[in-house]
Each structure stands twice: as C-alpha cells, then as structure tokens.
Write an enzyme that holds these catalytic residues in place. Structure first.
Site, PDB file in Angstrom:
ATOM      1  CB  VAL A 151     -17.197  42.731   6.488  1.00 15.79           C
ATOM      2  CG1 VAL A 151     -15.895  42.051   6.879  1.00 15.79           C
ATOM      3  CG2 VAL A 151     -18.377  41.834   6.827  1.00 15.79           C
ATOM      4  N   GLY A 205     -15.118  57.224  17.274  1.00 14.31           N
ATOM      5  CA  GLY A 205     -16.202  56.674  16.452  1.00 14.31           C
ATOM      6  C   GLY A 205     -15.907  55.274  15.943  1.00 14.31           C
ATOM      7  CE  LYS A 223     -17.221  44.383  11.630  1.00 14.17           C
ATOM      8  NZ  LYS A 223     -16.275  45.208  12.378  1.00 14.17           N
ATOM      9  N   GLY A 320     -14.666  53.881  11.586  1.00 16.28           N
ATOM     10  CA  GLY A 320     -14.505  55.339  11.499  1.00 16.28           C
ATOM     11  C   GLY A 320     -15.599  55.976  10.675  1.00 16.28           C
TER      12      GLY A 320
HETATM   13  N1  HSE Z   1     -17.101  48.715  15.990  1.00 17.80           N
HETATM   14  C1  HSE Z   1     -16.680  48.236  14.720  1.00 17.80           C
HETATM   15  C2  HSE Z   1     -15.174  48.036  14.740  1.00 17.80           C
HETATM   16  C3  HSE Z   1     -17.080  49.230  13.683  1.00 17.80           C
HETATM   17  O1  HSE Z   1     -14.528  48.530  15.655  1.00 17.80           O
HETATM   18  O2  HSE Z   1     -14.642  47.380  13.867  1.00 17.80           O
HETATM   19  C4  HSE Z   1     -16.976  48.736  12.278  1.00 17.80           C
HETATM   20  O3  HSE Z   1     -17.798  47.613  12.049  1.00 17.80           O
END
Ligand code: HSE
Length: 339
Positions: A151, A205, A223, A320
């Site tokens: 999270v 990323g 989450k 990231g």
């Molecule tokens: N894909 C997720 C986001 C990565 O963009 O928050 C982190 O959990």
C-alpha cells in the site's frame, strides 16, 4: 549477521531494491550494521540464478537493462526449489500481482515461510487474499510476513498504523491509493489523452503488469481490503469492497470539474461504524480547497481518523521503481533491527 537475500521477480521492484542495496551498501553497513548478499534471483524472463556466496548484481542489472537473459550462476531449480533450497534468510516476493487467485506468489510465500525464511513483499495478491493464512504460517515458523510495499509503495502506512499509531483506535482511512490513476488524472487535466498518458504511466513503472487493475480500481480495491483487514481488524473479502475505476471519466468530465473549481480523484475508503467495517473505491469530484485535491502525479495520500490524535495524514510516493524498492528495504531493515 550477514543476511542472505532471495528475490523472486526481477522486474521494476526487483531491480529497484537491487539498485538500492547496491548503492547503499556502505551506508547500511555503517549506520545499521546491516550486511547482505543477494544469493538467489528468479525471473521468468531473465532466468533463475543462485550463488550461495552472492550473485553479480551489477552484471544482472546491466543484462536486465539490455533485455538479455542472465549469463552467470544459472540454476536448473524452478522457483519453488530455489526458494526451499537456497541459503537465504529473507525472501523478497516481487512477482506480478494477481488479485483474482493470488497467482504463483501465494505458493512462493508459503514455501519461503514454511522453510523458515522471512518474507517481504509488495505483491498485493497474498496480502489482500490470504493474509491470515500467511501470518499463521509465519508465526508457526518463527518468521515475519512483511507487506509495507503493498500500500502506497514505500510511504509508511502499514508500519505507521502498526507502530507509531498503535494505541489509537482507527475509525476511518481515506485517500488516494493508486499512483497510476492519480498520475493519469493529473496529466489529463493538462490536456493529455487517456491512452497516451496510460502508456507513459506504464513506461514510468507505475502501472501494474496488466494496467486494467489500475484503471478499473481493482488495485485500489486490493489496498482497501488490506487496510480493512490488517489495520482495522476486519475480515473483508476483496469483492466485499465496492469498486469503480476511472475508465468512464472523459476529458469533458475533467473540464466540467475545473469549471466548478473541483478535481477528480480516485478515492479509496475504509470505515468502521457500529463495529462493522466497509470499504469502497470510486472517483469523486472534490473541491480544489480540499487537501487531497493538491495531491498530484503518482503521489498517494491517506488520512487516518483516530480517537486520540484526530486526523493524521501521510502523503508520499505511491508507485515507482525506487519508491517501491524502498518499501522492501524498510521491511528488511525492520527484520534486521528486531532480530
Ligand atoms: N500500480 C500501482 C499504482 C503500483 O499505480 O499505485 C503500486 O502499488
């Protein structure tokens, strides 16, 4: 003690924690008396490698950068054999998140815990779907199952609630839990097209391996489930959390919000009322004067409503490579410092 670390998944986060460990080697030794070798790495693209005395991480990072397979210390062991047989004391589970079944990550986590290895993970699957089971196996084997990175990347949330906020009763947690969609909404406000900005979020990323998880709100729902169950002691299943993503928000909706001095945010929320915990994820148009309205890009923000402190808000990176890599470092250091 010199820790032996195994890494499952050498994608964005696996490379992130490897870079951090490499670049901070001296600092970690001097400041925390923390020494390590990365002894095992498994990745379905680059291959499985093992060296009980330590792998050549700079070479592996270079090979991954060039999209080449690993060339040194290759092993025939599959993931589960590698997890069980390697001499690591800490396993970092950093493979892709599967919020439907938990995916292979569940077997990886179980195998590591059952063979007496601590597990540190940013993978939301095992944490959102099977936390009580995993925690039980960890306790039985005298090891830790650490999930800070699931999270808000490395921004302290789980450890904040468990540590500094211990003793406060938390009745509500609400905020921005997905970096990709917050980044997308921020850039769309500047005029960028939905598909174009999603592509950039993937390149940076931020997005999941399958970005549907981000834009449909499933990542935030995972989450919310983790926060409900681990921080607020509920027993929610992921489908108990209502969920709506940002796919239906158009440029016109964004313009309309602007005209009303408002801004769209994907809001995750967990609330305890009369002993019952409920969770939701949905886009909301919030006033520009609201504190969450100023949280832009891949930044996340969460407000904990507590009995003793009132509202406590934490704002920080939510996605990231290095930002999530740090969540793995923080849990590894926690294990090291509490041994
Ligand atoms: N894909 C997720 C986001 C990565 O963009 O928050 C982190 O959990």
């Amino acid at each position: 003690m010199k820790h032996k670390i195994a890494i499952l998944g050498f994608g964005t986060v696996g490379q992130g924690i490897s870079e951090i460990l490499l670049n901070k080697k001296e600092y970690l030794k001097n400041k925390y008396d923390f020494e390590y070798d990365i002894v095992a790495v498994a990745d379905f693209v680059y291959g499985n490698v093992y060296n009980p005395y330590g792998l050549d991480i700079p070479l592996m990072l270079q090979e991954a950068k060039e999209k080449k397979k690993f060339s040194k210390d290759l092993t025939d062991w599959d993931n589960l054999e590698l997890i069980r047989n390697c001499n690591a004391d800490i396993l970092c589970e950093l493979t892709y998140t599967d919020l439907n079944t938990g995916g292979p990550a569940v077997d990886h986590v179980k195998a590591a815990l059952e063979s007496g290895k601590h597990v540190v993970t940013s993978n939301k699957g095992p944490a959102a779907l099977f936390y009580p089971e995993m925690k039980k196996i960890a306790d039985k084997n005298g090891v830790k199952f650490m999930i800070e990175g699931t999270v808000c990347a490395g921004t302290p949330v789980i450890n904040l609630a468990d540590g500094p906020l211990a003793g406060c009763e938390i009745s509500k947690i609400r905020g921005i839990l997905n970096g990709t969609t917050n980044y997308m909404l921020s850039e769309m406000e500047k005029g960028m097209d939905y598909n174009e900005v999603l592509k950039v979020a993937q390149e940076l990323g931020y997005a999941e391996a399958d970005p549907t998880g981000d834009v449909e709100g499933y990542d935030a729902r995972g989450k919310v489930t983790i926060l409900a169950n681990i921080v607020m002691g509920a027993s929610l299943k992921i489908n108990d959390v209502s969920c709506k993503g940002i796919t239906q928000i158009t440029s016109e909706d964004i313009e309309n919000a602007k005209k009303q001095n408002k801004r769209w945010k994907l809001i995750g929320s967990v609330e305890k009322k009369d002993g019952k915990v409920t969770g939701s994820v949905a886009p909301e148009m919030i006033d520009l004067s609201h504190p969450l309205a100023g949280v832009m890009g891949a930044t996340n923000a969460l407000t904990f409503t507590t009995d003793l402190l009132g509202d406590v808000t934490i704002v920080g990176p939510g996605a990231g490579k290095i930002e999530t890599g740090f969540s793995i470092l923080t849990d590894i250091l926690d294990i090291h410092r509490n041994q």
